[in-house]
Design a protein around this motif. Structure first.
Motif, PDB file in Angstrom:
ATOM      1  N   MET A 302      43.646  36.339  27.532  1.00 39.56           N
ATOM      2  CA  MET A 302      42.262  36.714  27.830  1.00 39.56           C
ATOM      3  C   MET A 302      41.295  36.033  26.864  1.00 39.56           C
ATOM      4  O   MET A 302      40.200  35.585  27.276  1.00 39.56           O
ATOM      5  N   LYS A 303      41.662  35.931  25.602  1.00 38.52           N
ATOM      6  CA  LYS A 303      40.800  35.230  24.643  1.00 38.52           C
ATOM      7  C   LYS A 303      40.634  33.763  25.041  1.00 38.52           C
ATOM      8  O   LYS A 303      39.540  33.185  24.912  1.00 38.52           O
ATOM      9  N   CYS A 304      41.711  33.167  25.555  1.00 38.20           N
ATOM     10  CA  CYS A 304      41.620  31.776  26.001  1.00 38.20           C
ATOM     11  C   CYS A 304      40.689  31.642  27.206  1.00 38.20           C
ATOM     12  O   CYS A 304      39.924  30.681  27.303  1.00 38.20           O
ATOM     13  N   VAL A 305      40.767  32.597  28.126  1.00 32.72           N
ATOM     14  CA  VAL A 305      39.874  32.580  29.287  1.00 32.72           C
ATOM     15  C   VAL A 305      38.425  32.707  28.829  1.00 32.72           C
ATOM     16  O   VAL A 305      37.534  31.981  29.313  1.00 32.72           O
ATOM     17  N   ALA A 312      32.282  26.338  29.278  1.00 31.34           N
ATOM     18  CA  ALA A 312      31.758  25.881  30.577  1.00 31.34           C
ATOM     19  C   ALA A 312      31.304  27.102  31.363  1.00 31.34           C
ATOM     20  O   ALA A 312      32.005  27.561  32.273  1.00 31.34           O
ATOM     21  N   PRO A 313      30.165  27.679  31.009  1.00 33.67           N
ATOM     22  CA  PRO A 313      29.721  28.941  31.621  1.00 33.67           C
ATOM     23  C   PRO A 313      29.666  28.875  33.144  1.00 33.67           C
ATOM     24  O   PRO A 313      29.231  27.880  33.726  1.00 33.67           O
ATOM     25  N   GLY A 314      30.165  29.980  33.744  1.00 34.77           N
ATOM     26  CA  GLY A 314      30.125  30.088  35.191  1.00 34.77           C
ATOM     27  C   GLY A 314      31.252  29.402  35.922  1.00 34.77           C
ATOM     28  O   GLY A 314      31.287  29.424  37.160  1.00 34.77           O
ATOM     29  N   THR A 315      32.232  28.824  35.194  1.00 38.47           N
ATOM     30  CA  THR A 315      33.306  28.075  35.859  1.00 38.47           C
ATOM     31  C   THR A 315      34.674  28.730  35.749  1.00 38.47           C
ATOM     32  O   THR A 315      35.600  28.336  36.468  1.00 38.47           O
ATOM     33  N   VAL A 316      34.851  29.711  34.882  1.00 38.24           N
ATOM     34  CA  VAL A 316      36.179  30.280  34.646  1.00 38.24           C
ATOM     35  C   VAL A 316      36.207  31.770  34.998  1.00 38.24           C
ATOM     36  O   VAL A 316      37.034  32.216  35.799  1.00 38.24           O
ATOM     37  N   VAL A 317      35.329  32.562  34.428  1.00 41.16           N
ATOM     38  CA  VAL A 317      35.267  33.991  34.701  1.00 41.16           C
ATOM     39  C   VAL A 317      34.503  34.221  36.006  1.00 41.16           C
ATOM     40  O   VAL A 317      33.440  33.629  36.226  1.00 41.16           O
ATOM     41  N   ASP A 318      35.036  35.069  36.865  1.00 41.88           N
ATOM     42  CA  ASP A 318      34.400  35.372  38.153  1.00 41.88           C
ATOM     43  C   ASP A 318      33.417  36.526  37.958  1.00 41.88           C
ATOM     44  O   ASP A 318      33.717  37.692  38.206  1.00 41.88           O
ATOM     45  N   ALA A 358      50.116  28.256  27.829  1.00 47.79           N
ATOM     46  CA  ALA A 358      50.284  29.068  29.029  1.00 47.79           C
ATOM     47  C   ALA A 358      48.937  29.339  29.686  1.00 47.79           C
ATOM     48  O   ALA A 358      48.809  29.322  30.926  1.00 47.79           O
ATOM     49  N   ALA A 359      47.923  29.594  28.880  1.00 45.29           N
ATOM     50  CA  ALA A 359      46.594  29.901  29.422  1.00 45.29           C
ATOM     51  C   ALA A 359      46.036  28.736  30.226  1.00 45.29           C
ATOM     52  O   ALA A 359      45.308  28.955  31.209  1.00 45.29           O
ATOM     53  N   ARG A 360      46.352  27.515  29.845  1.00 46.13           N
ATOM     54  CA  ARG A 360      45.830  26.364  30.591  1.00 46.13           C
ATOM     55  C   ARG A 360      46.320  26.370  32.039  1.00 46.13           C
ATOM     56  O   ARG A 360      45.603  25.935  32.950  1.00 46.13           O
ATOM     57  N   VAL A 361      47.531  26.866  32.260  1.00 40.60           N
ATOM     58  CA  VAL A 361      48.033  26.973  33.636  1.00 40.60           C
ATOM     59  C   VAL A 361      47.206  27.985  34.410  1.00 40.60           C
ATOM     60  O   VAL A 361      46.764  27.730  35.535  1.00 40.60           O
ATOM     61  N   PHE A 362      46.959  29.135  33.807  1.00 42.28           N
ATOM     62  CA  PHE A 362      46.201  30.182  34.489  1.00 42.28           C
ATOM     63  C   PHE A 362      44.747  29.765  34.717  1.00 42.28           C
ATOM     64  O   PHE A 362      44.181  29.972  35.797  1.00 42.28           O
ATOM     65  N   ILE A 363      44.145  29.160  33.727  1.00 40.88           N
ATOM     66  CA  ILE A 363      42.745  28.747  33.838  1.00 40.88           C
ATOM     67  C   ILE A 363      42.586  27.644  34.886  1.00 40.88           C
ATOM     68  O   ILE A 363      41.575  27.582  35.594  1.00 40.88           O
ATOM     69  N   MET A 394      41.792  40.232  37.032  1.00 39.32           N
ATOM     70  CA  MET A 394      40.445  40.558  37.504  1.00 39.32           C
ATOM     71  C   MET A 394      39.370  39.720  36.822  1.00 39.32           C
ATOM     72  O   MET A 394      38.307  39.483  37.399  1.00 39.32           O
ATOM     73  N   MET A 395      39.623  39.248  35.608  1.00 39.95           N
ATOM     74  CA  MET A 395      38.651  38.371  34.948  1.00 39.95           C
ATOM     75  C   MET A 395      38.311  37.170  35.821  1.00 39.95           C
ATOM     76  O   MET A 395      37.169  36.697  35.833  1.00 39.95           O
ATOM     77  N   ARG A 396      39.283  36.699  36.562  1.00 36.09           N
ATOM     78  CA  ARG A 396      39.078  35.502  37.378  1.00 36.09           C
ATOM     79  C   ARG A 396      39.031  35.835  38.868  1.00 36.09           C
ATOM     80  O   ARG A 396      39.189  34.957  39.705  1.00 36.09           O
ATOM     81  N   GLY A 397      38.816  37.126  39.185  1.00 34.70           N
ATOM     82  CA  GLY A 397      38.696  37.514  40.585  1.00 34.70           C
ATOM     83  C   GLY A 397      39.968  37.355  41.370  1.00 34.70           C
ATOM     84  O   GLY A 397      39.938  37.143  42.593  1.00 34.70           O
ATOM     85  N   MET A 398      41.127  37.483  40.701  1.00 40.56           N
ATOM     86  CA  MET A 398      42.426  37.253  41.350  1.00 40.56           C
ATOM     87  C   MET A 398      42.990  38.536  41.956  1.00 40.56           C
ATOM     88  O   MET A 398      44.171  38.826  41.849  1.00 40.56           O
ATOM     89  N   MET A 399      42.147  39.318  42.587  1.00 44.10           N
ATOM     90  CA  MET A 399      42.558  40.515  43.327  1.00 44.10           C
ATOM     91  C   MET A 399      41.801  40.525  44.649  1.00 44.10           C
ATOM     92  O   MET A 399      40.596  40.242  44.686  1.00 44.10           O
ATOM     93  N   GLY A 400      42.502  40.859  45.719  1.00 45.39           N
ATOM     94  CA  GLY A 400      41.835  40.947  47.006  1.00 45.39           C
ATOM     95  C   GLY A 400      41.486  39.609  47.604  1.00 45.39           C
ATOM     96  O   GLY A 400      40.554  39.507  48.403  1.00 45.39           O
TER      97      GLY A 400
END
Length: 765
Positions: A302-305, A312-318, A358-363, A394-400
């Motif tokens: 989460m710290k990496c996200v 890069a504001p607006g590009t990673v966190v949903d 690992a975070a680079r894969v998720f991001i 949920m930080m990246r909108g990965m639900m629903g």
């Protein structure tokens, strides 16, 4: 006292300890199945049953709960599924002659494997204390006596336990029977494994089950695995993982052990891989997190996200998703940012660079799935493990969204489905208004007991009867020595089973052993052959039809046994038509549809739909059935899922299943995928730890529980075996090491035993 923990390389197999170089699947799986087939006499039609396993119109495997695709493979079964099927088709018989030849004291001297290998049960039995044997009894007599015993006690003193074996139909009637009797004491095998999921996902995202379907695995481009051993516990899942990797999906795994199934997989149905010895690499990154360190890992991710979003504001966190659909984000971010990298590294056993990789894969992913098993649920702070994984997604909108979500991988084949149709200790598990409308049953106001509460009631003398619909409860429970010692004080014990197991050998004052049909057996009732149904981990429902000859003419179906006991216990009521329901299971499915219409409408019409019918999940539509109507972020309060930091002379115990095992059933003594063969009386330790502790390979030691509650818990004569583990932890087999886990040492919110994080000491001698 807390201590500094040595860093572990956490990225590669230690060549100096046992491990299997071969991939999961491939020729090894075929040899494993062949070994069981050679040791277990089975009927000639066994191959025909295997050919239709997990296919429409066939038998749904009694092993794991993984999904059955609408377009099945030529052979839609895995090594463990084949073992479970052949084990059930065993032509050996534990009949009246068998029990006449053996006292229970003699049978207690057998290994669990040898006890079940005595064969299928064939007739109802009652324990005779004078001879210390089970003796035959007629069904009508057994039902009448069990009913009389249950009527004579306070309903709330009775406990109705269920394993994950029984189909939805028998499970529904079992749950109905309990509530008609006046209690909700309906513990289930999920209490020992995924109750953490059922309780906590409900509070975080408004559903007690995972959110994914098979189609999501066709669309995701990243998968994060936490604490789940696919190669042993759900091998058919490897087909979806293989296909995902081949189309470019990236998989990162966090697990204290390097399990072969998540390293590489050779598809037994691929002629090319079988002929060339090729395999598909599953995890591109694999990190051996320390036990209890997953919260720290996810905090680091989460710290990496957050850092990537700041760059890069607006590009990673949903942010649109967070603002519209969730609560608690700001407090969660503040809590995560309050933890420093030094503490994250110490608690996780991983370096910052590993977590950043690992975070680079998720991001970099547009669609990601988080998968977990009991490595997250069986901890004191298991709720926070799950909360943190939900936070990350949920930080990246990965639900629903398609290709996204959270996916717990359940164990037994219908463990999730039993809860769906009412087996559970809460009123919410079976709607009281519908029970009253359909059957005139007055709502049971007092919530019932789960497994831990029921066993506390046993120890305190409040529980007087236990009825077990399948399973091997005494082996599956923690604190086994105390519970086995208290069990004979029960007034009544009723065990419904296919084969003898250890729980049958500890009788109560009145004890019955009732033989039931297995999933593969033909089930003929008054209206003709019957089908049963079950639910998989991904919330799909399937019909199953057994075709094997039953082990004897006096073996009854689970549904018929439940209905027989219920009819003998409860006052006659035309609305409780136990005989009619036994005659035709379609009628039970109609009742399920009327009780749960949103999920089971047109149940009988959809029973054999290829790929199962989906009962739905509100999260897929971004409907959050939480009190606020929003998904909940969970601020971390600690970085360790352990209940207590191990002291200077203590280790953290992880219990494991072997490759030759399903739950408490031991098929053999080969743990092939870990390179371990022979006995199960082992304790696995990092080889550097062996030296630090002054031990030697092959030495016999004792493990002693380090939870201070005034009770000594120990397991002796364990063989020290070097293995690639993080420092300051040990591993050994479930259920042999269950006696080390206190009944009261469990996940805080669900009471799931902390089988993956109990502090122990090693005593040489």
């Amino acid at each position: 006292m807390a201590q500094d923990r040595n860093q572990h390389t956490a990225t590669g197999q230690d060549p100096g300890v046992p491990h299997d170089d071969a991939p999961s699947g491939g020729w090894g799986s075929l040899k494993g199945v062949a070994g069981i087939a050679q040791d277990t006499p089975v009927p000639t039609r066994a191959l025909g049953i295997l050919a239709k396993l997990n296919k429409p119109g066939g038998v749904m495997c009694s092993s794991c709960a993984w999904a059955k695709p609408a377009k099945p493979h030529t052979f839609e079964f895995c090594e463990n599924g084949a073992k479970a099927t052949l084990w059930e088709l065993d032509e050996r018989r534990a009949d009246a002659a068998f029990f006449a030849s053996h006292t229970l004291a003699e049978l207690r001297g057998l290994h669990d494997h040898d006890l079940e290998a005595s064969g299928r049960l064939t007739e109802p039995m009652r324990y005779d204390a004078a001879s210390d044997r089970y003796v035959p009894v007629g069904w009508d007599e057994a039902f009448a006596e069990i009913g009389a015993e249950l009527r004579a006690m306070d309903p709330k003193a009775a406990v109705f336990y269920a394993s994950g074996h029984a189909g939805l139909e028998a499970s529904y009637l079992y749950a109905l029977f309990a509530r008609a009797m006046g209690h909700q004491n309906l513990p289930q095998s999920s209490n020992m494994c995924h109750e953490t999921t059922s309780v906590n996902l409900q509070s975080f995202i408004g559903t007690p089950v995972g959110t994914c379907t098979l189609e999501d695995f066709d669309q995701c481009d990243a998968i994060l695995f936490f604490g789940q051993n696919t190669g042993t516990n759900s091998p058919r899942f490897l087909h979806q993982l293989k296909d995902a990797v081949k189309r470019g999906c990236r998989i990162v795994t966090f697990n204290p052990l390097r399990e072969r199934g998540l390293i590489e997989f050779a598809d037994p149905q691929s002629p090319l891989q079988m002929l060339t010895g090729g395999a598909t690499e599953i995890s591109e990154q694999y990190y051996q997190v320390r036990p209890g360190g997953d919260i720290a890992v996810i905090a680091g991710l989460m710290k990496c996200v957050l850092a990537a979003e700041a760059a890069a504001p607006g590009t990673v966190v949903d942010r649109a998703f967070i603002e519209a659909e969730t609560e608690g984000y700001a407090d969660t971010v503040a809590a995560v940012e309050g933890f420093g990298w030094d503490e994250i590294e110490r608690q996780s056993g991983l370096t910052r660079a590993m977590i950043e990789q690992a975070a680079r894969v998720f991001i970099g992913a547009t669609r990601a799935i988080g998968i977990y098993g009991m490595g997250l649920t069986q901890h004191v702070h298991g709720w926070l493990n799950l909360g943190m994984l939900c936070n990350l997604l949920m930080m990246r909108g990965m639900m629903g969204r398609p290709g996204c979500g959270i996916s717990p991988v359940r164990g037994h084949s219908n463990v999730q489905g039993q809860r769906t149709v009412g087996i559970g200790e809460k009123s919410a598990h079976m709607p009281a208004d519908r029970l009253h409308a359909l059957f005139g049953i007055a709502p049971v106001e007092e919530e019932g007991m789960n497994a831990v509460h029921a066993m506390q009631g046993l120890l305190e003398g409040r529980v007087r009867a236990v009825v077990s619909l399948g399973g091997n409860l005494l082996r599956a429970l923690p604190d086994r020595a105390r519970i086995e010692a208290a069990w004979p004080r029960l007034r009544l014990s009723v065990q419904i089973a296919t084969k003898p197991n250890r729980s049958h050998l500890v009788p109560a004052e009145v004890s019955y052993l009732l033989p039931c049909l297995g999933r593969t057996d033909r089930d003929d009732q008054a209206s003709g052959p019957q089908a049963v149904s079950m639910e998989d981990s991904l919330s799909h429902i399937y019909g199953s039809i057994g075709t094997a000859e039953p082990p004897g003419p006096r073996v009854m179906s689970e549904l018929a046994i439940v209905a027989g006991i219920a009819a003998a216990t409860l006052p006659p009521d035309p609305r409780l038509a136990w005989a009619d329901w036994t005659a035709d299971y379609d009628r039970v499915r109609d009742l399920i549809a009327r009780t749960f219409p949103d999920q089971f409408h047109d149940f009988n019409d959809r029973l054999f739909q290829p790929g199962g019918f989906y009962r739905g999940n509100p999260v897929r539509d971004r409907v959050w059935k939480t009190p606020s109507g929003k998904a909940q972020f969970t601020p971390p309060t600690t970085l360790s899922a352990l209940g207590q930091d191990p002291g200077a002379d203590e280790m953290t115990l992880i219990t494991l299943r072997s490759n030759d095992q399903f739950n408490t059933t031991i098929y053999g003594f080969s743990d092939r995928l870990r390179g371990l063969e022979g006995g199960r009386d082992v304790v696995l330790i990092n080889r550097d730890e062996i030296a630090r502790l002054g031990l030697a390979e092959g030495q016999r030691v004792s493990l002693v529980c380090a939870v201070s509650d005034g009770v000594e818990r120990r397991v002796d004569r364990l063989r020290v075996t070097g293995y690639d583990l993080p420092p300051f932890c040990v591993a050994g087999y479930y259920p042999e090491l269950n006696p080390l886990v206190p009944l009261g040492y469990h996940e805080e919110r669900s009471q799931t035993p902390a089988y993956k994080g109990t502090p122990v000491r090693i005593e040489a001698g």
